[in-house]
Design a protein around this motif. Structure first.
Motif, mmCIF file in Angstrom:
data_model
loop_
_atom_site.group_PDB
_atom_site.id
_atom_site.type_symbol
_atom_site.label_atom_id
_atom_site.label_comp_id
_atom_site.label_asym_id
_atom_site.label_seq_id
_atom_site.Cartn_x
_atom_site.Cartn_y
_atom_site.Cartn_z
ATOM 1 N N TYR B 35 0.842 -1.183 0.000
ATOM 2 C CA TYR B 35 0.000 0.000 0.000
ATOM 3 C C TYR B 35 0.881 1.238 0.000
ATOM 4 N N GLN B 37 0.491 5.310 1.465
ATOM 5 C CA GLN B 37 -0.330 6.164 2.320
ATOM 6 C C GLN B 37 0.006 7.610 2.038
ATOM 7 N N GLY B 40 -5.046 12.425 3.246
ATOM 8 C CA GLY B 40 -6.363 12.572 2.625
ATOM 9 C C GLY B 40 -6.823 11.388 1.808
ATOM 10 N N HIS B 41 -5.961 10.379 1.679
ATOM 11 C CA HIS B 41 -6.324 9.221 0.858
ATOM 12 C C HIS B 41 -6.381 7.914 1.632
ATOM 13 N N GLY B 42 -6.008 7.913 2.862
ATOM 14 C CA GLY B 42 -5.940 6.639 3.568
ATOM 15 C C GLY B 42 -4.863 5.759 2.957
ATOM 16 N N LEU B 43 -5.079 4.458 2.971
ATOM 17 C CA LEU B 43 -4.150 3.534 2.342
ATOM 18 C C LEU B 43 -4.752 3.043 1.035
ATOM 19 N N LEU B 45 -4.212 0.408 -2.272
ATOM 20 C CA LEU B 45 -3.527 -0.817 -2.658
ATOM 21 C C LEU B 45 -2.783 -0.637 -3.982
ATOM 22 N N PHE B 90 3.552 0.843 2.891
ATOM 23 C CA PHE B 90 3.338 -0.187 3.896
ATOM 24 C C PHE B 90 3.142 -1.542 3.243
#
Lengths: 114, 114
Positions: B35, B37, B40-43, B45, B90
């Motif tokens: 992922y 990060q 404003g976008h989170g994680l 894929l 991540f």
């Protein structure tokens, strides 16, 4: 398609008061739902998960969440905030149609005021 | 804690250079994920793997490739890094994928492309 909406990008609470972080999901199939926490400059840690068993799920550090199918919600709560709860929280969904993939919300930043 | 390591933990590189990030697990889990990060976008894929030599694209796979020659290692390669690939990366692992099973995350790699 799956999606996850975290309704608040930022939440502030006073220490000792309740915490509510809101999450709504869309899924055409029975979903699995997760809450993760990320402390500053750290990786993500699982708080709790729902996988079609009890609708009220208890997690670590006093957090719990309730799966409400009729409202497509999976809100995270804690009765009394602690300073150490200040972090970023992510709601995550997967279901059997996506199989291997997880979909993340954009996160809610929790501030705890002393 | 699940045995997941990422290397390097920090990297600064120049635009146009190739970069490889490594994820190593000691849990013998079948599924591995990369992922990114961003605020404003989170994680989101990038790619994931469901077994040795078995990989699939995620939401933001353009500009990235992956390889998995052993169960324990999952490599992410930026063939020609661009400034838009500056991010925190991540790695995650899961025993059964999205079907009711949680993910465990590595500590992250902070990549800066200048």
């Amino acid at each position: 398609a799956q999606s996850v909406t975290q309704l608040d990008s930022h939440v502030s609470v006073s220490e000792g008061t309740p915490v509510l972080l809101r999450c709504n999901y869309s899924s055409s199939y029975s979903p699995s739902l997760f809450w993760y926490v990320q402390h500053p400059n750290k990786g993500l840690q699982l708080l709790l998960k729902y996988t079609s068993a009890a609708t009220l799920v208890k997690g670590i550090n006093g957090f719990e969440a309730e799966f409400k199918k009729s409202e497509t919600s999976f809100h995270l709560t804690k009765p009394s905030a602690h300073m150490s709860d200040a972090a970023e929280y992510f709601c995550v969904v997967s279901d059997r149609r996506t199989g291997n993939q997880f979909y993340f919300g954009t996160g809610t930043s929790l501030t705890v005021i002393p | 804690d699940a045995g997941i390591t990422q290397s390097p933990r920090h990297k600064v590189t120049e635009t146009g250079t190739p970069v490889t990030l490594r994820c190593h697990q000691t849990e013998n889990h079948r599924y591995m994920y990369w992922y990114r990060q961003d605020p404003g976008h989170g994680l989101r894929l990038i790619h994931y793997s469901y077994g040795v030599k078995d990989t699939d694209k995620g939401e933001v796979s353009d500009g990235y490739s992956v390889s998995r020659s052993k169960t324990e290692d999952f490599l992410l390669t930026l063939e020609s890094a661009t400034s838009s690939q500056t991010s925190v990366y991540f790695c995650a692992i899961s025993e059964r994928g999205g079907q009711g099973d949680e993910q465990y995350f590595g500590p992250g790699t902070r990549l800066t492309v200048t």
